[in-house]
Design a protein around this motif. Structure first.
Motif, PDB file in Angstrom:
ATOM      1  N   MET A   1      14.943   9.183   0.925  1.00  0.00           N
ATOM      2  CA  MET A   1      15.464   8.447   2.086  1.00  0.00           C
ATOM      3  C   MET A   1      15.196   8.263   3.401  1.00  0.00           C
ATOM      4  SD  MET A   1      18.808   6.906   1.811  1.00  0.00           S
ATOM      5  CE  MET A   1      19.963   6.397   2.783  1.00  0.00           C
ATOM      6  N   LEU A   2      14.618   9.075   3.840  1.00  0.00           N
ATOM      7  CA  LEU A   2      14.070   9.087   5.216  1.00  0.00           C
ATOM      8  C   LEU A   2      12.953   7.793   5.234  1.00  0.00           C
ATOM      9  CD1 LEU A   2      14.127  10.016   8.140  1.00  0.00           C
ATOM     10  CD2 LEU A   2      12.635  11.707   7.496  1.00  0.00           C
ATOM     11  N   HIS A   3      12.020   7.965   4.172  1.00  0.00           N
ATOM     12  CA  HIS A   3      11.012   7.183   4.149  1.00  0.00           C
ATOM     13  C   HIS A   3      11.534   5.804   4.123  1.00  0.00           C
ATOM     14  CE1 HIS A   3       6.996   5.601   3.375  1.00  0.00           C
ATOM     15  NE2 HIS A   3       7.335   5.040   1.958  1.00  0.00           N
ATOM     16  N   TRP A   4      12.679   5.496   3.451  1.00  0.00           N
ATOM     17  CA  TRP A   4      13.154   4.198   3.265  1.00  0.00           C
ATOM     18  C   TRP A   4      13.832   3.666   4.684  1.00  0.00           C
ATOM     19  CZ3 TRP A   4      17.992   2.032   4.097  1.00  0.00           C
ATOM     20  CH2 TRP A   4      18.048   0.417   3.517  1.00  0.00           C
ATOM     21  N   VAL A   5      14.301   4.618   5.465  1.00  0.00           N
ATOM     22  CA  VAL A   5      14.855   4.073   6.690  1.00  0.00           C
ATOM     23  C   VAL A   5      13.792   3.878   7.628  1.00  0.00           C
ATOM     24  CG1 VAL A   5      16.109   5.168   8.643  1.00  0.00           C
ATOM     25  CG2 VAL A   5      16.925   5.481   6.340  1.00  0.00           C
ATOM     26  N   LYS A   6      12.727   4.725   7.596  1.00  0.00           N
ATOM     27  CA  LYS A   6      11.545   4.257   8.425  1.00  0.00           C
ATOM     28  C   LYS A   6      10.943   3.089   8.215  1.00  0.00           C
ATOM     29  CE  LYS A   6       9.758   9.025   9.509  1.00  0.00           C
ATOM     30  NZ  LYS A   6       8.634  10.003   9.230  1.00  0.00           N
ATOM     31  N   HIS A   8      12.479   0.407   6.751  1.00  0.00           N
ATOM     32  CA  HIS A   8      13.609  -0.805   7.287  1.00  0.00           C
ATOM     33  C   HIS A   8      14.262  -0.313   8.647  1.00  0.00           C
ATOM     34  CE1 HIS A   8      12.848  -0.716   2.846  1.00  0.00           C
ATOM     35  NE2 HIS A   8      12.949  -2.056   2.915  1.00  0.00           N
ATOM     36  N   LEU A   9      13.786   0.307   9.408  1.00  0.00           N
ATOM     37  CA  LEU A   9      14.565   0.616  10.692  1.00  0.00           C
ATOM     38  C   LEU A   9      14.710  -0.726  11.589  1.00  0.00           C
ATOM     39  CD1 LEU A   9      15.897   2.707  12.383  1.00  0.00           C
ATOM     40  CD2 LEU A   9      13.888   3.087  13.408  1.00  0.00           C
ATOM     41  N   VAL A  10      13.538  -1.440  11.451  1.00  0.00           N
ATOM     42  CA  VAL A  10      13.755  -2.552  12.613  1.00  0.00           C
ATOM     43  C   VAL A  10      14.703  -3.626  11.985  1.00  0.00           C
ATOM     44  CG1 VAL A  10      12.186  -4.549  13.391  1.00  0.00           C
ATOM     45  CG2 VAL A  10      11.280  -2.353  13.274  1.00  0.00           C
ATOM     46  N   ILE A  12      17.275  -3.258  10.171  1.00  0.00           N
ATOM     47  CA  ILE A  12      18.568  -2.568  10.148  1.00  0.00           C
ATOM     48  C   ILE A  12      18.910  -2.586  11.567  1.00  0.00           C
ATOM     49  CG2 ILE A  12      19.886  -0.193  10.214  1.00  0.00           C
ATOM     50  CD1 ILE A  12      18.059   0.506   7.971  1.00  0.00           C
ATOM     51  N   LEU A  13      18.155  -2.175  12.425  1.00  0.00           N
ATOM     52  CA  LEU A  13      18.706  -2.378  14.098  1.00  0.00           C
ATOM     53  C   LEU A  13      18.966  -4.041  14.350  1.00  0.00           C
ATOM     54  CD1 LEU A  13      16.090  -0.053  15.818  1.00  0.00           C
ATOM     55  CD2 LEU A  13      18.649   0.050  15.702  1.00  0.00           C
ATOM     56  N   CYS A  14      18.099  -4.863  13.668  1.00  0.00           N
ATOM     57  CA  CYS A  14      18.450  -6.248  14.128  1.00  0.00           C
ATOM     58  C   CYS A  14      19.716  -6.573  13.430  1.00  0.00           C
ATOM     59  CB  CYS A  14      17.216  -7.160  13.432  1.00  0.00           C
ATOM     60  SG  CYS A  14      15.780  -7.047  14.308  1.00  0.00           S
ATOM     61  N   ILE A  15      19.934  -6.368  12.079  1.00  0.00           N
ATOM     62  CA  ILE A  15      21.562  -6.536  11.607  1.00  0.00           C
ATOM     63  C   ILE A  15      22.686  -5.846  12.429  1.00  0.00           C
ATOM     64  CG2 ILE A  15      22.735  -6.218   9.628  1.00  0.00           C
ATOM     65  CD1 ILE A  15      20.338  -6.209   7.763  1.00  0.00           C
ATOM     66  N   ILE A  16      22.203  -4.646  12.846  1.00  0.00           N
ATOM     67  CA  ILE A  16      23.434  -4.081  13.813  1.00  0.00           C
ATOM     68  C   ILE A  16      23.360  -4.890  15.096  1.00  0.00           C
ATOM     69  CG2 ILE A  16      23.946  -2.040  15.106  1.00  0.00           C
ATOM     70  CD1 ILE A  16      22.673  -0.498  12.833  1.00  0.00           C
ATOM     71  N   GLY A  17      22.371  -5.533  15.430  1.00  0.00           N
ATOM     72  CA  GLY A  17      22.262  -6.188  16.891  1.00  0.00           C
ATOM     73  C   GLY A  17      22.883  -7.665  16.724  1.00  0.00           C
ATOM     74  N   ILE A  52      10.005  -0.615  18.976  1.00  0.00           N
ATOM     75  CA  ILE A  52       9.188   0.044  17.917  1.00  0.00           C
ATOM     76  C   ILE A  52       8.253  -1.001  17.160  1.00  0.00           C
ATOM     77  CG2 ILE A  52       9.876   0.544  15.113  1.00  0.00           C
ATOM     78  CD1 ILE A  52      12.607   1.428  16.310  1.00  0.00           C
ATOM     79  N   VAL A  53       8.368  -2.200  17.212  1.00  0.00           N
ATOM     80  CA  VAL A  53       7.369  -3.072  16.602  1.00  0.00           C
ATOM     81  C   VAL A  53       6.186  -3.254  17.424  1.00  0.00           C
ATOM     82  CG1 VAL A  53       6.774  -5.600  16.106  1.00  0.00           C
ATOM     83  CG2 VAL A  53       8.989  -4.418  15.224  1.00  0.00           C
ATOM     84  N   SER A  54       6.319  -3.267  18.711  1.00  0.00           N
ATOM     85  CA  SER A  54       5.259  -3.310  19.598  1.00  0.00           C
ATOM     86  C   SER A  54       4.336  -1.892  19.625  1.00  0.00           C
ATOM     87  CB  SER A  54       5.604  -3.598  21.129  1.00  0.00           C
ATOM     88  OG  SER A  54       6.343  -2.523  21.615  1.00  0.00           O
ATOM     89  N   LYS A  55       4.974  -0.781  19.410  1.00  0.00           N
ATOM     90  CA  LYS A  55       4.241   0.696  19.427  1.00  0.00           C
ATOM     91  C   LYS A  55       3.780   0.973  17.960  1.00  0.00           C
ATOM     92  CE  LYS A  55       5.109   1.346  23.545  1.00  0.00           C
ATOM     93  NZ  LYS A  55       4.392   1.543  24.614  1.00  0.00           N
TER      94      LYS A  55
END
Length: 71
Positions: A1-6, A8-10, A12-17, A52-55
């Motif tokens: 689960m943690l690997h999936w979140v890592k 797709h984190l970007v 997920i953050l864009c959808i929340i945004g 996150i994307v830039s780093k």
């Protein structure tokens, strides 16, 4: 689960945004400044995803440094 979140984190953050201002507008009857908080939370989600994307290192970086095959 943690690997999936890592992975797709970007996204997920864009959808929340994108959803945060609309959720804030729907809660305007409950809290007067919820629209402003929704826009702020949405902006913060986009900024965090950009950081996150830039780093994050490129996945193709190893392929760029590989020696080329000669024919």
């Amino acid at each position: 689960m943690l690997h999936w979140v890592k992975r797709h984190l970007v996204s997920i953050l864009c959808i929340i945004g994108v959803m945060a201002p609309f959720i804030g507008m729907s809660l305007i009857d409950t809290f007067y400044y919820s629209t402003i908080f929704g826009w702020i939370i949405g902006f913060c989600c986009f900024v965090i995803s950009y950081i996150i994307v830039s780093k994050r290192p490129d996945e193709d970086e190893g392929a760029v440094n590989a020696p080329k095959e000669t024919i």
